[in-house]
Design a protein around this motif. Structure first.
Motif, mmCIF file in Angstrom:
data_model
loop_
_atom_site.group_PDB
_atom_site.id
_atom_site.type_symbol
_atom_site.label_atom_id
_atom_site.label_comp_id
_atom_site.label_asym_id
_atom_site.label_seq_id
_atom_site.Cartn_x
_atom_site.Cartn_y
_atom_site.Cartn_z
ATOM 1 N N ARG A 47 0.828 -1.220 0.000
ATOM 2 C CA ARG A 47 0.000 0.000 0.000
ATOM 3 C C ARG A 47 0.858 1.266 0.000
ATOM 4 O O ARG A 47 0.368 2.344 -0.263
ATOM 5 C CB ARG A 47 -0.936 0.022 1.214
ATOM 6 C CG ARG A 47 -1.621 -1.288 1.491
ATOM 7 C CD ARG A 47 -3.129 -1.218 1.350
ATOM 8 N NE ARG A 47 -3.711 -2.554 1.537
ATOM 9 C CZ ARG A 47 -4.225 -3.277 0.546
ATOM 10 N NH1 ARG A 47 -4.274 -2.814 -0.678
ATOM 11 N NH2 ARG A 47 -4.710 -4.491 0.778
ATOM 12 N N PHE A 64 3.166 1.818 -2.084
ATOM 13 C CA PHE A 64 3.549 2.151 -3.467
ATOM 14 C C PHE A 64 2.427 2.890 -4.176
ATOM 15 O O PHE A 64 1.245 2.649 -3.901
ATOM 16 C CB PHE A 64 3.859 0.866 -4.253
ATOM 17 C CG PHE A 64 5.150 0.216 -3.853
ATOM 18 C CD1 PHE A 64 6.355 0.620 -4.416
ATOM 19 C CD2 PHE A 64 5.171 -0.805 -2.907
ATOM 20 C CE1 PHE A 64 7.553 0.024 -4.043
ATOM 21 C CE2 PHE A 64 6.361 -1.407 -2.529
ATOM 22 C CZ PHE A 64 7.554 -0.993 -3.093
ATOM 23 N N ARG A 65 2.782 3.751 -5.107
ATOM 24 C CA ARG A 65 1.754 4.349 -5.973
ATOM 25 C C ARG A 65 1.113 3.243 -6.795
ATOM 26 O O ARG A 65 1.759 2.253 -7.110
ATOM 27 C CB ARG A 65 2.420 5.355 -6.932
ATOM 28 C CG ARG A 65 2.772 6.673 -6.313
ATOM 29 C CD ARG A 65 3.605 7.505 -7.262
ATOM 30 N NE ARG A 65 2.996 7.654 -8.571
ATOM 31 C CZ ARG A 65 2.995 8.785 -9.276
ATOM 32 N NH1 ARG A 65 3.561 9.869 -8.779
ATOM 33 N NH2 ARG A 65 2.445 8.850 -10.466
ATOM 34 N N ARG A 66 -0.132 3.428 -7.177
ATOM 35 C CA ARG A 66 -0.824 2.413 -7.977
ATOM 36 C C ARG A 66 -0.149 2.191 -9.327
ATOM 37 O O ARG A 66 -0.224 1.124 -9.897
ATOM 38 C CB ARG A 66 -2.284 2.817 -8.225
ATOM 39 C CG ARG A 66 -3.161 2.687 -7.021
ATOM 40 C CD ARG A 66 -3.666 1.264 -6.815
ATOM 41 N NE ARG A 66 -4.365 1.175 -5.538
ATOM 42 C CZ ARG A 66 -4.724 0.059 -4.942
ATOM 43 N NH1 ARG A 66 -4.464 -1.104 -5.490
ATOM 44 N NH2 ARG A 66 -5.342 0.070 -3.800
ATOM 45 N N ASP A 67 0.477 3.274 -9.860
ATOM 46 C CA ASP A 67 1.102 3.118 -11.176
ATOM 47 C C ASP A 67 2.581 2.728 -11.074
ATOM 48 O O ASP A 67 3.330 2.858 -12.026
ATOM 49 C CB ASP A 67 0.941 4.396 -12.015
ATOM 50 C CG ASP A 67 1.579 5.613 -11.351
ATOM 51 O OD1 ASP A 67 2.100 5.476 -10.219
ATOM 52 O OD2 ASP A 67 1.568 6.699 -11.955
ATOM 53 N N ALA A 68 2.990 2.246 -9.896
ATOM 54 C CA ALA A 68 4.394 1.825 -9.743
ATOM 55 C C ALA A 68 4.687 0.660 -10.691
ATOM 56 O O ALA A 68 3.837 -0.211 -10.901
ATOM 57 C CB ALA A 68 4.644 1.387 -8.306
ATOM 58 N N SER A 123 9.720 -2.275 -9.696
ATOM 59 C CA SER A 123 10.108 -1.440 -8.547
ATOM 60 C C SER A 123 9.513 -2.039 -7.273
ATOM 61 O O SER A 123 10.144 -2.033 -6.216
ATOM 62 C CB SER A 123 9.675 0.020 -8.752
ATOM 63 O OG SER A 123 8.269 0.123 -8.778
ATOM 64 N N TYR A 150 -2.184 -5.194 -7.368
ATOM 65 C CA TYR A 150 -2.148 -3.844 -6.783
ATOM 66 C C TYR A 150 -2.238 -2.796 -7.886
ATOM 67 O O TYR A 150 -2.973 -1.811 -7.763
ATOM 68 C CB TYR A 150 -0.862 -3.670 -5.960
ATOM 69 C CG TYR A 150 -0.822 -2.342 -5.264
ATOM 70 C CD1 TYR A 150 -1.628 -2.110 -4.149
ATOM 71 C CD2 TYR A 150 -0.025 -1.308 -5.730
ATOM 72 C CE1 TYR A 150 -1.623 -0.876 -3.520
ATOM 73 C CE2 TYR A 150 -0.012 -0.076 -5.104
ATOM 74 C CZ TYR A 150 -0.814 0.135 -4.000
ATOM 75 O OH TYR A 150 -0.815 1.364 -3.377
ATOM 76 N N SER A 151 -1.538 -3.051 -9.010
ATOM 77 C CA SER A 151 -1.497 -2.043 -10.073
ATOM 78 C C SER A 151 -2.846 -1.868 -10.757
ATOM 79 O O SER A 151 -3.127 -0.825 -11.326
ATOM 80 C CB SER A 151 -0.426 -2.407 -11.110
ATOM 81 O OG SER A 151 -0.861 -3.502 -11.877
#
Ligand code: CMC
Length: 427
Positions: free
Chosen positions: A122, A124-128, A132, A178-179
């Protein structure tokens, strides 16, 4: 040791031992070179350097041969499973039925990740990019599994190895979920290693998901073909990180970081992005011209290899699997026409023939993964998942090698010679 190589440097003459491997080129042992002559060798990119002794994987780049523990890669891809290849690479021999069952059972029991590790995602940014996330989360495993970070304890090394092989599909699938904003799917131990990965990636809690056996087998083959590849950049990174005594989770995270680059594992993503950019077969000649232009940094991604100068034996199997998957799924994406045409043109173009540039494994794997439904950003994460087996095998071999030392190369220094500090007011 069969013979000696003679080296003369100024007035100094030196006999250097020459080692014979079981197969492959002779290796000149230069370990005493510096102490006896005061000179270093210079080999950026390690094109002529054997960095270690290994009994895991053998490559003959001119003949297009790849052997794991002596077994040809095409035989393993056709007859074996990823779990069996994982056993072969890590344990040294093909398993009996009982050994394979026990190994598979052990790996299966480690597929879940610590529940708190989920909170990590959580952050991380959604667009990670999934790679990464992989670098971060795999490195973080060392903060969760303290009981398997003592590298001097063989049992802990084994448990860490099993954990890494088992948890990598879970972490890769979670990075994907997640993404796209979908809930994580827990591992299902009733499924195969590869079936479980597909389920964690594509299932949703709202409806049943059935793993397609053709896709499962194709995916398993992709994993086999990526499992190990001798002392490539990421494996050498894992060994170098491990040579200082770092824990296995940190070492594999270092390998993931190295794999990410487009000249290595990132090539599968770059190859498919290139096919998309080309878009239509009519545009291929422009890109071929750019690839040949010395003033243009553009390269045909998915073509060429540092070691294979005839063909990449993994690419042959991958090409056949790509055909099977495309036929089974009945996908009609114009990029597949672009891929076929590009392959045809490049294989017949004198530039590519003269430089021995053939499609490599990453050219075809991206096509299959795209047809299965993976976004391009996941391609390298899947490579990392499979290569974890090789990294773990090579890391264990290194730790057990009595000749192992911290990796510490020297350099050809071309900077300023010693000079006195100049106060800022006088510069
Ligand atoms: N497109 C056009 N020209 C190329 C390509 C290419 N893909 N690859 C090499 N060349 C040319 C290069 O310009 C050079 O020409 P010249 O001798 O005139 O300067 C010559 O071929 C030799 O290239 P190199 O860069 O010295 O060869 P290398 O062994 O250092 O590089 C490579 C190997 C794989 C990095 C390179 O072929 C490449 O960048 N390929 C594209 C990326 C790729 O597909 N990588 C995946 C490799 S397989 C999976 C893995 O290892 O992860």
């Amino acid at each position: 040791m069969s013979e000696l190589a003679k080296l003369t440097l100024g007035t100094k003459a030196l006999d250097l031992p020459v080692h014979d491997g079981s197969i492959g080129p002779q290796v000149i042992d230069i370990r005493k070179l510096y102490s006896q002559t005061g000179a270093f060798t210079f080999d950026p990119g390690f094109t002529s350097t054997a960095s270690c002794e290994s009994a895991i994987t053998y490559i003959d780049g001119d003949a297009g041969v790849l052997l794991h523990r002596g077994y040809p890669i095409d035989q393993l891809a056709d007859h074996s499973s990823f779990m069996e290849v994982a056993y072969l690479l890590t344990e040294g021999e093909l398993p009996t039925k009982e050994e394979l069952d026990r190994f598979t059972y052990t790996i299966t029991r480690h597929t879940m990740v610590h529940e708190q590790l989920m909170q990590f995602f959580r952050g991380f940014r959604r667009d990670a990019h999934p790679m990464s996330i992989m670098c971060g989360v795999v490195g973080a495993l060392s903060a969760f599994y303290h009981d398997s970070t003592d590298i001097d304890d063989p049992k802990q090394r084994m448990i860490a190895s099993h954990r890494l092989i088992a948890k990598m599909p879970t972490i890769a699938a979670m990075a994907y979920k997640y993404s796209i904003g979908q809930p994580f799917i827990y591992p299902d131990n009733a499924l195969s290693y590869t079936g479980n990965f597909l389920n964690m990636t594509f299932a949703v809690p709202a409806e049943p998901y059935v793993v397609d056996p053709v896709i499962e087998r194709a995916m398993d083959k992709i994993f086999i073909l990526h499992a190990d590849h001798e002392q490539n950049a990421s494996t050498s990174t894992v060994r170098l990180a491990g040579s200082s005594g770092a824990n296995p989770f940190a070492c594999i995270a270092a390998g993931i970081a190295c794999l990410w680059g487009p000249a290595h594992g990132g090539a599968n993503e770059a190859a498919l992005n290139m096919l998309r950019e080309i878009g239509r077969p009519e545009r291929i000649p422009d890109y071929i011209a750019r690839a040949k232009d010395k003033d243009d940094p553009f390269r045909l991604m998915g073509f060429g290899h540092r070691v294979y100068k005839n063909y990449d034996p993994r690419a042959k199997v991958m090409q056949q699997t790509a055909n099977e998957v495309l036929a089974k799924l009945g996908v009609t994406d114009p990029i597949f026409d672009v891929a076929r045409e590009l392959e045809h043109i490049a294989l017949n173009d004198p530039y590519f023939i003269d430089k021995k540039l053939y499609p490599n494994v990453d050219f075809y794997s991206g096509i299959i993964l795209s047809a299965i439904g993976f976004p391009t950003s996941m391609f390298t994460a899947l490579f990392a998942l499979a290569r974890t087996v090789g990294w773990v095998a090579q890391w264990n071999e290194m730790i057990g090698d009595p000749e192992q030392k911290i990796g510490r190369p020297r350099q050809l220094y071309t900077g300023a010679a010693m000079r006195d500090y100049v106060p800022i007011a006088n510069r």
